[in-house]
Scaffold this active site. Sequence first.
Site, PDB file in Angstrom:
ATOM      1  N   LYS A 188       0.821  -1.205   0.000  1.00 51.25           N
ATOM      2  CA  LYS A 188       0.000   0.000   0.000  1.00 51.25           C
ATOM      3  C   LYS A 188       0.857   1.258   0.000  1.00 51.25           C
ATOM      4  CE  LYS A 188      -4.109  -1.935   2.178  1.00 51.25           C
ATOM      5  NZ  LYS A 188      -4.798  -2.099   3.451  1.00 51.25           N
TER       6      LYS A 188
ATOM      7  N   LYS B  76      -8.953 -10.339 -13.230  1.00 52.08           N
ATOM      8  CA  LYS B  76      -9.697 -10.569 -11.987  1.00 52.08           C
ATOM      9  C   LYS B  76     -10.624  -9.373 -11.731  1.00 52.08           C
ATOM     10  CE  LYS B  76      -8.848 -11.150  -7.006  1.00 52.08           C
ATOM     11  NZ  LYS B  76      -9.329  -9.918  -6.401  1.00 52.08           N
TER      12      LYS B  76
ATOM     13  N   LYS C 299     -12.425  -3.750  -7.723  1.00 54.66           N
ATOM     14  CA  LYS C 299     -12.950  -2.378  -7.753  1.00 54.66           C
ATOM     15  C   LYS C 299     -11.920  -1.394  -8.295  1.00 54.66           C
ATOM     16  CE  LYS C 299     -12.005  -1.744  -2.851  1.00 54.66           C
ATOM     17  NZ  LYS C 299     -11.795  -3.158  -2.531  1.00 54.66           N
TER      18      LYS C 299
HETATM   19  P1  ADP Z   1     -11.183  -5.764  -4.700  1.00 52.30           P
HETATM   20  O1  ADP Z   1     -10.262  -6.683  -5.458  1.00 52.30           O
HETATM   21  O2  ADP Z   1     -12.364  -5.378  -5.492  1.00 52.30           O
HETATM   22  O3  ADP Z   1     -10.454  -4.585  -4.110  1.00 52.30           O
HETATM   23  P2  ADP Z   1     -11.099  -6.802  -2.043  1.00 52.30           P
HETATM   24  O4  ADP Z   1      -9.627  -7.006  -2.166  1.00 52.30           O
HETATM   25  O5  ADP Z   1     -11.602  -5.715  -1.140  1.00 52.30           O
HETATM   26  O6  ADP Z   1     -11.726  -6.618  -3.504  1.00 52.30           O
HETATM   27  O7  ADP Z   1     -11.726  -8.202  -1.638  1.00 52.30           O
HETATM   28  C1  ADP Z   1     -12.742  -8.407  -0.697  1.00 52.30           C
HETATM   29  C2  ADP Z   1     -13.054  -9.893  -0.702  1.00 52.30           C
HETATM   30  O8  ADP Z   1     -13.644 -10.280  -1.950  1.00 52.30           O
HETATM   31  C3  ADP Z   1     -11.822 -10.779  -0.532  1.00 52.30           C
HETATM   32  O9  ADP Z   1     -12.131 -11.843   0.354  1.00 52.30           O
HETATM   33  C4  ADP Z   1     -11.534 -11.319  -1.907  1.00 52.30           C
HETATM   34  O10 ADP Z   1     -10.956 -12.597  -1.857  1.00 52.30           O
HETATM   35  C5  ADP Z   1     -12.918 -11.357  -2.559  1.00 52.30           C
HETATM   36  N1  ADP Z   1     -12.793 -11.077  -3.987  1.00 52.30           N
HETATM   37  C6  ADP Z   1     -12.477  -9.881  -4.539  1.00 52.30           C
HETATM   38  N2  ADP Z   1     -12.453  -9.946  -5.892  1.00 52.30           N
HETATM   39  C7  ADP Z   1     -12.752 -11.233  -6.203  1.00 52.30           C
HETATM   40  C8  ADP Z   1     -12.884 -11.941  -7.444  1.00 52.30           C
HETATM   41  N3  ADP Z   1     -12.713 -11.344  -8.625  1.00 52.30           N
HETATM   42  N4  ADP Z   1     -13.194 -13.252  -7.394  1.00 52.30           N
HETATM   43  C9  ADP Z   1     -13.393 -13.864  -6.198  1.00 52.30           C
HETATM   44  N5  ADP Z   1     -13.286 -13.266  -4.994  1.00 52.30           N
HETATM   45  C10 ADP Z   1     -12.975 -11.959  -4.985  1.00 52.30           C
END
Ligand code: ADP
Length: 323
Positions: free
Chosen positions: A113, A192, A195
Site C-alpha cells: 500500500k 480478476k 474495484k
Molecule cells: P477488490 O479486489 O475489489 O479490491 P477486495 O480485495 O476488497 O476486492 O476483496 C474483498 C473480498 O472479496 C476478498 O475476500 C476477496 O478474496 C474477494 N474477492 C475480490 N475480488 C474477487 C474476485 N474477482 N473473485 C473472487 N473473490 C474476490
Amino acid sequence: MARILTGIQSTGTPHLGNILGAIKPAIDLANDPLNDSFLFIADMHSLTQIKDGERLRNNTYAVAATWMACGLDTSRSVFYRQSDVPEVTELAWYLQCLFPYSRMTLAHSFKDKSERLEDVNAGLFSYPMLMAADILLYNAEKVPVGKDQMQHLEMTRDVASRFNHKFGETLVLPEVLTSELTMYVPGTDGGKMSKSQDNTINIFDDAATLKKVINKQLVTDATPLEDPKDPDSAVVYKLYKLVASESDAQEMAAALRAGGYGWGHAKKALVEALVDGFASERTRYNELISNREEIDVALAQGAERARAVASEVLSRVRGKIGY
Ligand code: ADP
Ligand code: TRP
C-alpha cells in the site's frame, strides 16, 4: 460450537466478485447453527484511506445492505460496525506496545500500500494491530480471510502469544480459515474482477444498466456468429457458468461449440441470468438502502451484543496489565 469472526472493509458497494468469492461463503458459515459468528464492518480501517465522513457512512450502509440482502441472519450473527465499539482502539494500543517495531516493518500489505497510495499515514502502518485487536477482543477461534490477509493473522497469533507469555493466559489464539477453493470471478475485461480495475459488475444495478455494462464492456473476440466457439476461453461463458444453473450453462456451452450462436446471444443470456438470478437480492438491497432504519436497528443491536463481550475481555486485559 466455534466462534467465527471476520471483518469487511467498507470501500463501496461490493461487486459480483466480492459477493460470490467472499460474502456468500461467509454467510453460509455464519448461518450454520454450529457456528457462533461475529461479522463487522471495518470502518475504522477504512479511515486509513477515506477521510470523507459522508463517504465513510454511505459505504458502511452499502456493505451492510449487501450482507443483509444476500441472506445474513442478523438475529443469529453479531453484525456490527467497528466504530460502534471503540474499545477496540484501546486493545490495539496495548498490542502495539507489545509488538516489536522491527516485525511491523515486515508487513507485506503495508509495503504494497505504501508504494501504491498517496496518503501513507501512521494508521496504515499500525493497521495490523487494529486488526489483531478486532479478533482478540471477541475471543475469536476461527477467522475466514483471503490469502492476502494471512500474514495479518500470523501477526495476531504472535502478539496474542506475547501478551499471554508476559501477563499470563488471557487471549485466545485464533486459527485462520482459508479455502483453497476460493472462487475466481473474472471482470468484464477478462482479468480478476476488482474495484480498482473498472471491470466490475454490480448485481444491484437495474436491468437496463446491467445490459449496458455487459454489452459495452464485456470483452469478446471477433469470431463470426456462424463459427464454432470455445466456451472455456470466453469471459461471457465463464461469468454465465457462475451465475446460471448447471443445465443452462451446459446449453450455452453446447450452442457456442456448435456455431450459429453469437456473442450477442451469450451476452443477452448473461444479462438475463444476472437480472433474474439476483432479483430478490436486488429488491431487498433497494428496500434496505432507501430506508436505512432497518440497517441502523440491526447494527445497533449488533453493537450492543459485541460490546458485552468486548468489555469483559478488555477489563480482563486491563487487570492483567496492572491498571
Ligand atoms: P477488490 O479486489 O475489489 O479490491 P477486495 O480485495 O476488497 O476486492 O476483496 C474483498 C473480498 O472479496 C476478498 O475476500 C476477496 O478474496 C474477494 N474477492 C475480490 N475480488 C474477487 C474476485 N474477482 N473473485 C473472487 N473473490 C474476490
Ligand atoms: N483487513 C481485512 C481486509 O482488508 C479486513 C479486516 C479488518 C478483518 N479487521 C479484520 C478481517 C479482522 C478479519 C478479521 O480484508
